[in-house]
Design a protein around this motif. Structure first.
Motif, PDB file in Angstrom:
ATOM      1  N   THR A 190       0.826  -1.048  -0.327  1.00 31.48           N
ATOM      2  CA  THR A 190       0.112   0.159  -0.400  1.00 31.48           C
ATOM      3  C   THR A 190       0.674   1.206   0.162  1.00 31.48           C
ATOM      4  O   THR A 190       2.044   1.419   0.102  1.00 31.48           O
ATOM      5  CB  THR A 190      -0.951   0.348   1.083  1.00 31.48           C
ATOM      6  N   ALA A 191       0.121   2.377  -0.292  1.00 28.05           N
ATOM      7  CA  ALA A 191       1.267   3.509  -0.159  1.00 28.05           C
ATOM      8  C   ALA A 191       1.617   3.718   1.181  1.00 28.05           C
ATOM      9  O   ALA A 191       2.433   4.502   0.789  1.00 28.05           O
ATOM     10  CB  ALA A 191       0.257   5.136  -0.847  1.00 28.05           C
ATOM     11  N   ARG A 192       0.510   3.392   1.468  1.00 30.31           N
ATOM     12  CA  ARG A 192       1.672   3.692   3.175  1.00 30.31           C
ATOM     13  C   ARG A 192       3.030   3.221   3.767  1.00 30.31           C
ATOM     14  O   ARG A 192       3.767   2.985   4.237  1.00 30.31           O
ATOM     15  CB  ARG A 192       0.317   3.736   4.423  1.00 30.31           C
ATOM     16  N   GLU A 193       2.243   1.959   3.321  1.00 29.78           N
ATOM     17  CA  GLU A 193       3.621   0.633   4.272  1.00 29.78           C
ATOM     18  C   GLU A 193       4.626   0.807   2.443  1.00 29.78           C
ATOM     19  O   GLU A 193       5.760   1.096   3.873  1.00 29.78           O
ATOM     20  CB  GLU A 193       3.278  -1.070   3.041  1.00 29.78           C
ATOM     21  N   ALA A 194       4.945   2.170   1.506  1.00 35.28           N
ATOM     22  CA  ALA A 194       6.028   2.343   0.870  1.00 35.28           C
ATOM     23  C   ALA A 194       6.557   3.137   1.642  1.00 35.28           C
ATOM     24  O   ALA A 194       7.945   3.566   1.739  1.00 35.28           O
ATOM     25  CB  ALA A 194       5.626   2.081  -0.345  1.00 35.28           C
ATOM     26  N   GLU A 195       5.561   3.798   2.120  1.00 35.29           N
ATOM     27  CA  GLU A 195       6.195   5.122   2.790  1.00 35.29           C
ATOM     28  C   GLU A 195       6.933   4.930   3.762  1.00 35.29           C
ATOM     29  O   GLU A 195       7.994   5.113   4.500  1.00 35.29           O
ATOM     30  CB  GLU A 195       5.482   6.117   3.224  1.00 35.29           C
ATOM     31  N   VAL A 196       6.422   3.668   5.219  1.00 38.20           N
ATOM     32  CA  VAL A 196       7.176   3.460   6.615  1.00 38.20           C
ATOM     33  C   VAL A 196       8.467   2.757   5.335  1.00 38.20           C
ATOM     34  O   VAL A 196       9.873   2.959   6.798  1.00 38.20           O
ATOM     35  CB  VAL A 196       6.337   1.794   7.056  1.00 38.20           C
ATOM     36  N   LEU A 197       8.398   1.716   4.589  1.00 35.99           N
ATOM     37  CA  LEU A 197       9.565   1.073   3.907  1.00 35.99           C
ATOM     38  C   LEU A 197      10.661   2.279   3.406  1.00 35.99           C
ATOM     39  O   LEU A 197      11.966   2.194   4.195  1.00 35.99           O
ATOM     40  CB  LEU A 197       9.303   0.111   2.879  1.00 35.99           C
ATOM     41  N   GLU A 198      10.387   3.876   3.501  1.00 39.31           N
ATOM     42  CA  GLU A 198      11.074   4.814   3.176  1.00 39.31           C
ATOM     43  C   GLU A 198      11.565   4.822   3.918  1.00 39.31           C
ATOM     44  O   GLU A 198      13.330   5.566   4.088  1.00 39.31           O
ATOM     45  CB  GLU A 198      11.018   5.402   1.815  1.00 39.31           C
ATOM     46  N   GLN A 199      11.017   5.502   5.569  1.00 35.50           N
ATOM     47  CA  GLN A 199      11.449   6.054   6.253  1.00 35.50           C
ATOM     48  C   GLN A 199      13.073   4.558   7.045  1.00 35.50           C
ATOM     49  O   GLN A 199      12.866   5.595   7.374  1.00 35.50           O
ATOM     50  CB  GLN A 199      10.484   5.855   7.231  1.00 35.50           C
ATOM     51  N   LEU A 200      11.759   3.455   6.412  1.00 35.08           N
ATOM     52  CA  LEU A 200      13.318   2.179   7.481  1.00 35.08           C
ATOM     53  C   LEU A 200      14.243   2.502   6.710  1.00 35.08           C
ATOM     54  O   LEU A 200      15.499   2.415   7.695  1.00 35.08           O
ATOM     55  CB  LEU A 200      12.217   0.751   7.288  1.00 35.08           C
ATOM     56  N   ALA A 201      14.259   2.775   5.253  1.00 40.65           N
ATOM     57  CA  ALA A 201      15.397   2.332   5.362  1.00 40.65           C
ATOM     58  C   ALA A 201      16.819   3.933   5.221  1.00 40.65           C
ATOM     59  O   ALA A 201      17.775   3.660   5.044  1.00 40.65           O
ATOM     60  CB  ALA A 201      15.215   3.052   3.744  1.00 40.65           C
ATOM     61  N   LEU A 202      16.147   5.017   5.792  1.00 43.15           N
ATOM     62  CA  LEU A 202      16.823   5.653   6.691  1.00 43.15           C
ATOM     63  C   LEU A 202      17.203   5.736   7.815  1.00 43.15           C
ATOM     64  O   LEU A 202      17.695   6.762   8.001  1.00 43.15           O
ATOM     65  CB  LEU A 202      16.003   7.258   6.576  1.00 43.15           C
ATOM     66  N   GLY A 203      17.132   4.771   8.203  1.00 42.18           N
ATOM     67  CA  GLY A 203      17.824   4.220   9.641  1.00 42.18           C
ATOM     68  C   GLY A 203      16.598   4.987  10.617  1.00 42.18           C
ATOM     69  O   GLY A 203      17.074   4.926  11.852  1.00 42.18           O
ATOM     70  N   ASN A 204      15.419   5.589  10.465  1.00 40.81           N
ATOM     71  CA  ASN A 204      14.472   6.490  12.090  1.00 40.81           C
ATOM     72  C   ASN A 204      14.019   5.574  12.850  1.00 40.81           C
ATOM     73  O   ASN A 204      13.450   4.010  12.046  1.00 40.81           O
ATOM     74  CB  ASN A 204      13.580   6.862  11.159  1.00 40.81           C
ATOM     75  N   SER A 205      13.568   6.115  13.655  1.00 36.91           N
ATOM     76  CA  SER A 205      13.000   5.413  14.814  1.00 36.91           C
ATOM     77  C   SER A 205      11.240   4.729  14.685  1.00 36.91           C
ATOM     78  O   SER A 205      11.326   5.617  14.032  1.00 36.91           O
ATOM     79  CB  SER A 205      13.751   5.367  16.246  1.00 36.91           C
ATOM     80  N   TYR A 206      10.568   4.059  15.418  1.00 39.36           N
ATOM     81  CA  TYR A 206       9.341   3.708  15.335  1.00 39.36           C
ATOM     82  C   TYR A 206       8.903   5.547  15.306  1.00 39.36           C
ATOM     83  O   TYR A 206       7.648   6.041  14.401  1.00 39.36           O
ATOM     84  CB  TYR A 206       8.772   3.329  16.303  1.00 39.36           C
ATOM     85  N   ALA A 207       9.694   6.295  16.585  1.00 34.56           N
ATOM     86  CA  ALA A 207       8.813   7.353  16.459  1.00 34.56           C
ATOM     87  C   ALA A 207       9.134   8.328  15.785  1.00 34.56           C
ATOM     88  O   ALA A 207       8.060   9.503  15.220  1.00 34.56           O
ATOM     89  CB  ALA A 207       9.068   8.106  17.981  1.00 34.56           C
ATOM     90  N   GLU A 208      10.355   7.933  15.258  1.00 28.74           N
ATOM     91  CA  GLU A 208      10.756   9.082  13.889  1.00 28.74           C
ATOM     92  C   GLU A 208       9.608   9.183  12.869  1.00 28.74           C
ATOM     93  O   GLU A 208       9.616   9.762  12.196  1.00 28.74           O
ATOM     94  CB  GLU A 208      12.028   9.556  13.672  1.00 28.74           C
ATOM     95  N   ILE A 209       9.638   7.857  12.546  1.00 24.27           N
ATOM     96  CA  ILE A 209       8.605   7.255  11.453  1.00 24.27           C
ATOM     97  C   ILE A 209       7.261   7.824  11.554  1.00 24.27           C
ATOM     98  O   ILE A 209       6.692   8.440  10.957  1.00 24.27           O
ATOM     99  CB  ILE A 209       8.775   6.169  11.183  1.00 24.27           C
TER     100      ILE A 209
END
Length: 903
Positions: free
Chosen positions: A844-863
């Motif tokens: 989903t679009a939101r899952e893709a966004e979360v994946l990108e933020q994950l690749a940036l090394g962000n924490s749950y709170a930062e995402i």
């Protein structure tokens, strides 16, 4: 300073009956006090005083004339007032003589000196003047008739004396103060109570004053009770003997005919002379009340400006006394029963059915109660008098309803209003059965038949009976109800008819029969207005608002909903009506992009129990909540909200199915879920929403890369006359943008005007948020507003859309227009599809966004902060993402995503 003793009698004691003991003393029942001062001396000044300058001023004025009378029953503070006035006068060096009525002593000698030509006669205060011997009274008469200017007399008596007061008043030579003048005002009562109970609260004092009605004796006794116990509970059981003695003494002085009139009328909250005559059966009752109001203790007169007449109220303690002393005796009880029966008939003839039913209950007349319930029960229930109707049923003998089955319908309506669903269902069944059995033998069976049909309509909306059968039954009752005046429905009465029509309209709304529903609701509105019944009027408007909303008439529906709330006023709408008005107003606020107001209305509807059990309301509320979630960018929550239809008894009405399917289509578009979109379009087609399906397919066709083909499909869809107006308006805005992309500016301008024409009547701004996210549309709108002939609504649209940004844009949602926009600065579209472990997955679009933020090394709170969602929502998306990728932790998810091209 003028001070008035807070006690109601002399020397802090009060009379008791037959030598009753009060505060440890035996009292003389004929006197206000047991210890009198020596002749010519004023009673010892009281210990507790409050200021009452208005009465001292009156006495100062009165002493300038030959005679001042203070006439009032025991316990009103006559002696205290006069003794304090005398004390103040003597302290100022002025002479005054005090004479007790029971021992007048040398009054004769003083009167002889007065008639001897004294230039400035000294005032003579005669306390308890009603105890003067006849010879003394005769001598007073002689002096006042022969040489009134030679005396200054102040007489305190419990009743009028045979002296020429009226003659002197006509000549301006006399002043009379009565009970109404001695009553404590609210301010005086406050000071008096607090003098005896310093911890008394404003609520305590208000209760005491309400019950005592300014009577000094009752105020002091209540204050003492409050001081001793810390609470005031009426009646004052510990002080009752004293209060009864005081009022009883006054009551016993009245003529037997007057006492009978009081006994027959004391149950009325407020009386007119005419009503008193009806209740008592005495044509002179009004004159009696007027005479009693003159004294002001037992009865108080009020001016009714609206009726240009007087009304009367009895002292609350008098009502208590009459109820205890006389109403419990067989003779007194029969007098009251007879009076209440007359009152019931009187109120019924005047159309005051609530008062008539109360009187019928007091009269213990089961047959009259039955008739009033049958004729007016629904009207009383609709007026919010459910407690009275319940009391009426409770007051019937055991088994009475079973012996009179035509009452089952009214009792079922009562139980429905009271929330007793199980009881209402049982009574509904009994009502239906009784109508069937009695149909052949009761020519006037239309009233119970209407009640049975009304209950069956209500049940059908919850799936307990077939809605179409219930509608048919109600229509049959309406068609067959006979009436002598040519109106086929008049026999039902306007309130019962309006309520039946409202329920019929509600069932027709559920059954998807909108035209029929509007027709019956319009008839109900006319009927309710003829009856002047605000609650029924409000109910009609609330249901009509729903019909207008589902037809896309946003502003019309909002006006009806607001009118429903306004008509209901302070009493408020019943919950099942109020929740409809709130939901509709929420949609209207959303339509004008006022999300804050829309959420408030949604939350108000969500708190109502009816919102969950009524499928129409539950469905509309779910749609409203989902749209609000989408506008806030909470796409995953919106998707969860749309996973299932509201619980319903049978298939959803087409309008609810349409709205839910359109929403699912829209969320699928924002998330890029083509498979779900295709499924929803097919659902629209299968459910008979062909025009809507065609428009959705046309608006999403642009994603296939052929703007010209998409335009043709939109044009064809807009030609459909029955297309849902909000959806058609959104499609018109799509057409405007696509024409602008083709370079056909004149056609685009014409399309813009057409779009504005569509949204203007109902102010459907929300349908333009997709277009408002397109810079080209806003630019075109700005040029139009600045042009020579702008559309009247164009400026409003531009202002609203320029300052508004949908939350789904921030959440990564993409529309067909944004996906196909020619923008060199737009980042390349995310890849959403991949093959993992030989299986095709789609993010989903939101899952893709979360994946990108994950690749940036962000924490749950930062995402969560970056995507404007909660940490719990981040975790929910990660769980779904890990499942699709077939992994269990972050590092594995990133490695797999890169291997399959998702990153």
């Amino acid at each position: 300073m003028n001070r008035l003793v807070s006690n109601f009698g002399k020397n802090h004691v009060h009379p008791g009956e037959g030598g009753a003991r009060v505060a440890g003393r035996r009292l003389d029942p004929t006197h206000e006090a047991t210890r009198q001062p020596a002749e010519g001396r004023t009673p010892r000044p009281p210990l507790t005083l409050v200021t009452r300058e208005r009465l001292h001023d009156a006495l100062d004025l009165g002493v300038q004339s030959p005679l001042t009378m203070v006439v009032a029953p025991a316990g009103t503070g006559k002696t205290v007032l006069l003794s304090d006035w005398v004390t103040r006068r003597r302290r100022s060096g002025q002479s005054v003589l005090w004479v007790p009525g029971q021992s007048p002593g040398d009054l004769h000698e003083h009167l002889d000196r007065a008639t001897g030509g004294q230039a400035e006669p000294d005032p003579v205060v005669i306390d308890d003047a009603h105890l003067l011997p006849p010879a003394a009274v005769g001598e007073l008469c002689r002096v006042l008739q022969e040489s009134p200017q030679s005396v200054r007399l102040l007489l305190a008596a419990r009743y009028d004396l045979p002296i020429p007061v009226s003659e002197l008043e006509i000549r301006g030579l006399a002043l009379t103060l009565r009970s109404r003048d001695l009553r404590f005002t609210d301010d005086e009562a406050t000071r008096l109570v607090r003098a005896h109970a310093e911890r008394a609260t404003p609520d305590d004092i208000a209760l005491v004053q309400e019950k005592a009605a300014g009577w000094a004796a009752a105020l002091v006794l209540a204050a003492r009770t409050l001081q001793a116990s810390g609470d005031v509970v009426w009646p004052l059981a510990n002080q009752r003997p004293v209060l009864d003695l005081l009022l009883g003494e006054t009551l016993n002085t009245l003529d037997e005919r007057v006492r009978t009139m009081l006994l027959r009328t004391f149950g009325a909250v407020s009386l007119t002379g005419q009503l008193a005559a009806v209740l008592s059966g005495d044509a002179d009752a009004g004159a009696m009340l007027d005479d009693l109001a003159g004294s002001g203790l037992l009865v108080t007169a009020y001016t009714d400006d609206s009726a240009n007449s007087l009304s009367y109220r009895y002292h609350p303690l008098l009502v208590e006394l009459l109820r205890r002393r006389f109403a419990t005796s067989p003779e007194g009880h029969q007098l009251i029963v007879t009076a209440q029966h007359r009152a019931a008939l009187y109120y019924q003839s005047r159309g005051d059915t609530a008062a008539a039913l109360r009187s019928a209950l007091e009269a213990d007349d089961a047959e009259l109660v039955e008739r009033l319930l049958l004729d007016h029960g629904p009207a009383l229930l609709a007026a919010g008098e459910s407690a009275l109707v319940e009391a009426a049923f409770d007051g019937l003998p055991a088994g009475y309803v079973e012996e009179h089955p035509h009452l089952f319908g009214v009792r079922g309506l009562l139980r429905r209003v009271a929330g007793d669903v199980a009881g209402a269902v049982l009574d509904a069944a009994a009502a239906a059965e009784s109508v069937t059995e009695a149909a052949a033998s009761r020519p006037d069976n239309q009233v119970p038949a209407a009640d049975a049909a009304l209950l069956r309509l209500w049940e059908s909306r919850y799936g307990w009976h077939d809605v179409h059968a219930a509608i048919g039954r109600a229509r049959s009752v309406l068609a067959q109800a006979p009436a002598g005046d040519g109106s086929p429905r008049a026999v039902l009465g306007p309130e019962r008819l309006a309520w039946l029509l409202i329920e019929l309209g509600a069932a027709e709304i559920w059954a998807d029969q909108q035209d029929e529903a509007l027709g019956h609701l319009d008839e109900a509105l006319v009927t309710a207005r003829m009856a002047g019944h605000d609650q029924l009027i409000a109910g009609v408007l609330a249901h009509r608002a729903v019909v207008q909303h589902v037809r896309g008439q946003v502003q019309n529906s909002a006006q009806s909903a607001q009118a429903a709330l306004d008509v209901a006023g302070e009493d408020g709408l019943p919950e099942e009506y109020a929740v409809r008005a709130q939901v509709v107003l929420g949609f209207a606020a959303l339509s004008e992009l006022d999300l804050e107001a829309a959420w408030r209305y949604h939350e108000g509807s969500a708190e109502a129990e009816a919102a969950g059990s009524d499928t129409v309301v539950a469905g509309l509320r779910a749609v409203l909540r989902t749209v609000l979630l989408v506008e806030q960018g909470r796409l995953s929550e919106a998707l969860t909200e749309l996973t299932s239809d509201p619980v319903a008894a049978g298939p959803l009405p087409s309008y609810l199915s349409r709205d839910l399917t359109l929403l699912r289509s829209w969320v699928a578009v924002l998330l890029g879920d083509q498979q779900s979109l295709d499924h929803q379009v097919s659902v629209l087609e299968r459910s008979g929403q062909a025009a809507e399906a065609e428009l959705v397919r046309a608006m999403t066709a642009v994603m296939h890369g052929d703007a010209g083909a998409a335009l043709k499909l939109i044009e064809a869809g807009l030609d459909q006359p029955d297309a849902y107006p909000p959806l058609a308006s959104a499609a018109a805005s799509f057409r405007t943008i696509l024409l602008g992309r083709t370079g056909d500016d004149s056609a685009a301008d014409a399309a813009l005007v057409d779009t504005l024409n569509r949204v203007t009547p109902q102010r459907m701004l929300a349908v333009l948020t997709t277009a408002g996210g397109e810079p080209a549309f806003l630019d075109q709108l700005r040029r139009h507003v600045a042009g020579p002939n702008p559309h009247p609504f164009a400026g409003v649209v531009l202002e609203k859309l320029s300052g508004y940004r949908s939350g789904w844009i921030e959440a990564g949602g993409m529309t067909p227009l944004s996906r196909t926009r020619s923008d060199p600065h737009r980042p390349p579209a995310r890849r959403m599809d991949a093959v993992v472990n030989r299986a095709r997955i789609r993010l989903t679009a939101r899952e893709a966004e979360v994946l990108e933020q994950l690749a940036l090394g962000n924490s749950y709170a930062e995402i969560a902060q970056a995507l404007f969602i909660t940490e719990n929502t981040v975790k929910t998306h990660l769980i779904s993402l890990y499942r699709k990728l077939g992994v269990e932790k972050r590092s594995a998810a990133l490695r797999t995503a890169r291997n399959v091209g998702l990153l």
